[in-house]
Motif scaffolding. Structure first.
Motif, short mmCIF file in Angstrom:
data_model
loop_
_atom_site.label_atom_id
_atom_site.label_comp_id
_atom_site.label_asym_id
_atom_site.label_seq_id
_atom_site.Cartn_x
_atom_site.Cartn_y
_atom_site.Cartn_z
N VAL A 134 0.85 -1.19 0.00
CA VAL A 134 0.00 0.00 0.00
C VAL A 134 0.89 1.24 0.00
CG1 VAL A 134 -1.80 1.28 1.21
CG2 VAL A 134 -1.79 -1.23 1.29
N GLY A 135 0.64 2.15 -0.94
CA GLY A 135 1.37 3.40 -1.01
C GLY A 135 0.43 4.58 -1.03
N LEU A 136 0.78 5.65 -0.30
CA LEU A 136 -0.06 6.85 -0.25
C LEU A 136 0.76 8.11 -0.48
CD1 LEU A 136 -1.24 4.90 2.42
CD2 LEU A 136 -3.09 6.50 1.97
N ASN A 137 0.12 9.07 -1.11
CA ASN A 137 0.72 10.39 -1.30
C ASN A 137 -0.38 11.43 -1.25
OD1 ASN A 137 2.65 12.45 -2.04
ND2 ASN A 137 1.72 12.42 -4.08
N THR A 138 -0.05 12.59 -0.72
CA THR A 138 -0.97 13.72 -0.65
C THR A 138 -0.44 14.87 -1.48
OG1 THR A 138 -1.64 13.08 1.60
CG2 THR A 138 -2.12 15.34 0.91
N GLY A 139 -1.29 15.44 -2.31
CA GLY A 139 -0.86 16.56 -3.14
C GLY A 139 -1.98 17.05 -4.03
N LEU A 140 -1.68 18.06 -4.84
CA LEU A 140 -2.66 18.63 -5.74
C LEU A 140 -2.87 17.74 -6.96
CD1 LEU A 140 -1.62 22.40 -5.73
CD2 LEU A 140 -3.59 21.37 -4.59
N ALA A 141 -4.12 17.66 -7.40
CA ALA A 141 -4.46 16.89 -8.60
C ALA A 141 -5.64 17.53 -9.29
CB ALA A 141 -4.76 15.44 -8.24
N GLN A 142 -5.73 17.33 -10.59
CA GLN A 142 -6.92 17.72 -11.34
C GLN A 142 -7.95 16.60 -11.16
OE1 GLN A 142 -7.42 20.54 -12.92
NE2 GLN A 142 -5.34 21.40 -12.88
N VAL A 143 -9.10 16.94 -10.61
CA VAL A 143 -10.09 15.92 -10.27
C VAL A 143 -11.39 16.22 -10.99
CG1 VAL A 143 -11.28 14.75 -8.39
CG2 VAL A 143 -9.02 15.73 -7.99
N GLY A 144 -11.99 15.18 -11.55
CA GLY A 144 -13.27 15.34 -12.22
C GLY A 144 -13.64 14.07 -12.97
N ASN A 145 -14.62 14.15 -13.85
CA ASN A 145 -15.00 13.01 -14.66
C ASN A 145 -13.98 12.85 -15.78
OD1 ASN A 145 -16.18 10.97 -16.12
ND2 ASN A 145 -17.93 12.17 -16.81
N MET A 146 -13.05 11.91 -15.59
CA MET A 146 -11.98 11.67 -16.56
C MET A 146 -12.36 10.56 -17.54
SD MET A 146 -9.94 13.98 -15.67
CE MET A 146 -9.51 15.00 -14.25
N GLY A 147 -13.64 10.25 -17.61
CA GLY A 147 -14.10 9.22 -18.52
C GLY A 147 -14.50 9.82 -19.86
N SER A 148 -15.59 9.35 -20.41
CA SER A 148 -16.05 9.80 -21.72
C SER A 148 -17.58 9.84 -21.70
CB SER A 148 -15.57 8.85 -22.81
OG SER A 148 -16.21 7.58 -22.67
N ARG A 149 -18.16 10.16 -22.85
CA ARG A 149 -19.62 10.15 -22.89
C ARG A 149 -20.18 8.74 -22.88
NH1 ARG A 149 -18.30 11.67 -28.29
NH2 ARG A 149 -19.11 10.26 -29.89
N TYR A 150 -19.27 7.75 -23.01
CA TYR A 150 -19.71 6.35 -22.97
C TYR A 150 -19.55 5.73 -21.59
CZ TYR A 150 -19.24 6.99 -28.00
OH TYR A 150 -19.34 7.47 -29.27
N LYS A 151 -18.60 6.22 -20.82
CA LYS A 151 -18.34 5.60 -19.51
C LYS A 151 -17.90 6.67 -18.51
CE LYS A 151 -15.56 2.03 -17.20
NZ LYS A 151 -16.71 1.44 -16.50
N PHE A 152 -18.61 6.76 -17.39
CA PHE A 152 -18.27 7.70 -16.32
C PHE A 152 -17.07 7.17 -15.54
CE2 PHE A 152 -18.58 8.97 -11.86
CZ PHE A 152 -18.74 10.34 -11.97
N LYS A 153 -16.11 8.05 -15.27
CA LYS A 153 -14.95 7.65 -14.48
C LYS A 153 -14.45 8.88 -13.72
CE LYS A 153 -10.31 5.68 -14.67
NZ LYS A 153 -9.21 5.17 -15.54
#
Length: 288
Positions: A134-153
């Motif tokens: 298990v590895g963890l890191n904390t930091g800034l990221a661009q977060v949102g729906n990174m999927g497509s109109r076919y699949k939510f992610k």
């Protein structure tokens, strides 16, 4: 509609799913500080060869379900499954001031609670106990729906994500079931103990990072071991190679096979044997 709601709750957890229904704008793209967790099953390919395809499916469903429960019980988001690896996140879409604490709690629960249950059910079939990293890191990221109109992610993108993945990879070389970066370590509460195990130059990462092994606050002996182990590392990094070896060797007698200590001892011994050899306090793992 009911099925979509169930899937939404499985992804975000029941409470967060309800909040997102009321505030759908939270799912829009944003720059956020998040804590990322990567968890990987060791020797996955070897185990697959011992099972029929049907058994592999049942095994992985069980493994991913148990590990995912640790994430959801700590109010995390299940970002993705990639083969035998889980990616989870805290801090988005809803801000969580204690995101690092929640992430580490989830990781430790995977190791101390989920894994023993899984081994009880599967060790006879697999021929040996499973292990995870298990590895963890904390930091800034661009977060949102990174999927497509076919699949939510819904998930994060950025260097912070890549670093968390590399930290997970380092666990197998350092023999520590859970490692975190300094950014995560600095946000933890007094319920944990930590020891810095090395400064590492991880694959495709531009800067060296300090890696910490983290556990729940344990016995006085364990706390003293963490303290003394970190002192041995400090001696090595300041080129006090004899002192580093003298510190590491007795600790190894009571903690045989501890890889961070073995790494300190081997590197200190090398520089005592070859004093003219170039010195670099940063360690480079042999792979991802």
């Amino acid at each position: 509609m009911v099925r979509a709601q169930v899937q939404f709750e499985e992804f975000f957890g029941e409470q967060l799913a309800r909040e997102l229904q009321q505030q759908p704008d939270l799912l829009k793209g944003q720059l956020a500080e998040v804590t990322l967790l990567f968890c990987d099953v060791r020797r996955f390919s070897t185990f697959c060869k011992k099972l029929t395809p049907d058994r592999v499916t049942k095994w992985m469903n069980d493994v991913l379900s148990e590990l995912s429960a640790c994430v959801l019980q700590n109010d995390g988001v299940l970002v993705d499954y990639i083969g035998d690896e889980i990616i989870a996140m805290w801090g988005a879409p809803r801000a969580q001031p204690d995101q690092a604490v929640r992430g580490v709690r989830a990781g430790l629960a995977m190791i101390s609670e989920a894994l023993p249950c899984l081994n009880e059910r599967w060790q006879n079939r697999l021929g040996q106990p499973m292990e995870i990293g298990v590895g963890l890191n904390t930091g800034l990221a661009q977060v949102g729906n990174m999927g497509s109109r076919y699949k939510f992610k819904y998930g994060p993108l950025g260097d912070s994500v890549n670093l968390a993945s590399r930290v997970q990879g380092a666990t197998k070389y350092l023999g520590c079931p859970l490692l975190v970066t300094q950014a995560t370590r600095e946000k933890l509460s007094a319920e944990f103990i930590a020891r810095r195990v090395c400064q590492a130059r991880l694959v495709n990462m531009p800067e060296a990072v300090k890696l910490y092994q983290v556990e729940l606050l344990g016995t006085l002996d364990r706390r003293e071991f963490f303290r003394d182990s970190e002192l041995a590392l400090q001696n090595f990094e300041t080129k006090s190679f004899l002192e580093a070896a003298r510190s590491a060797a007795p600790l190894l007698r009571d903690n045989a096979g501890d890889k961070p200590l073995l790494l300190i001892l081997s590197r200190a011994t090398h520089h005592m044997l070859y004093p003219e050899a170039p010195f670099d306090p940063v360690w480079e793992p042999p792979g991802k």
